[in-house]
Design an enzyme around this catalytic site. Structure first.
Site: not given
Ligand code: IPE
Ligand code: IPE
Ligand code: MG
Length: 254
Positions: A26, A43, A137
């Protein structure tokens, strides 16, 4: 810096490396925004972090690494971001497959794969097939995954078997439940790492995480590097996993 990293690595007890690490990657969007860039670049950089993580985990002798790549809830993001993420999965898989072969990594996927666009599904399946005989792995990507989706599918499958007379209600055990999840045959995670500062599970592996050690890092995923993984493993190795028993029992191995 290099020296410090090597020092952290040398402190890891190689005999007690977690067998299965699961990651909630995240913070991509916030990392990009912090640097004045579009979320998409976050990303993109996140793929680099994942590449390093697979390499580092493999080198450490971790047997399974599961990465939360796209959740069921992520389908609710703006269509533009969803499309970009799906395209990025294709680019990343095609670019990374030779490296996975070289490093003897086997790829698996968990999640509602049928919801993915056809080209994403195709490249995923091609990589799964190409790496299926690798013995190092096992790298599992959770794509269009959520634990509640998975548990609902498990309930349906078990109910079907009961209805067909193949399974008696009395014979439904925890092992039967585990065997009907997308992670059948994969050991439960020892360690969950969530980057990006949030302290939540976000519908990830709810059944499997029952006794996992949880580790939260404030580092945004695109900045997560091997030293952060070493840090998480060192923290894990300081803990006593009691599984409901007393500390005394664990020390006496009872
Ligand atoms: C969780 O991240 C899912 C992934 C890392 C793919 P999110 O950014 O979507 O989580 P929430 O919704 O903030 O909890
Ligand atoms: C996690 O990073 C990746 C996915 C959920 C695809 P986010 O896109 O949720 O990044 P933040 O949380 O907005 O910083
Ligand atoms: Mg996020």
């Amino acid at each position: 810096m290099e020296e410090q990293i090597a020092n952290r690595l040398s402190q890891i007890d190689k005999a007690r490396v977690p067998r299965h690490i699961v990651v909630i990657m995240d913070g991509n969007g916030r990392w990009a925004q912090k640097n004045g860039m579009d979320r998409y670049f976050g990303h993109q950089e996140g793929v680099v972090s994942l590449h390093k993580m697979v390499e580092t985990a493999g080198d450490l002798g971790v047997q399974y690494l599961t990465a939360y790549t796209f959740s069921t809830e992520n389908w609710k993001r703006p269509q533009e971001e969803v499309d970009a993420l799906m395209a990025l999965v294709v680019i990343a898989i095609e670019r990374e497959t030779p490296g996975l072969m070289k490093n003897n990594v086997r790829l698996l996927a968990i999640g509602d794969i049928d919801r993915l666009p056809q080209d994403t599904r195709n490249s995923l399946q091609a990589c799964i097939n190409a790496t299926s005989k690798n013995t190092g792995l096992t790298f599992i990507i959770a794509l269009s995954y959520s634990a509640r989706w998975e548990i609902t599918e498990m309930v349906k499958a078990v109910a079907q078997e009961v209805k067909a007379g193949e399974l008696a209600v009395e014979d439904i055990t925890e092992d039967v439940v585990s065997a009907h999840l997308t992670t059948a045959g994969i050991p439960d995670p020892d360690l969950l790492i969530r980057t990006g500062g949030e302290h939540r599970i976000s519908n990830y592996l709810l059944w499997q995480l029952a006794y996992s050690e949880l580790y939260f890092s404030d580092v945004y995923w695109p900045e997560f590097r091997e030293e952060h993984l070493y840090e998480a493993i060192l923290d894990y190795q300081k803990r006593e996993r009691r599984f409901g028993k007393t500390g005394e029992q664990i020390k006496l191995n009872k």
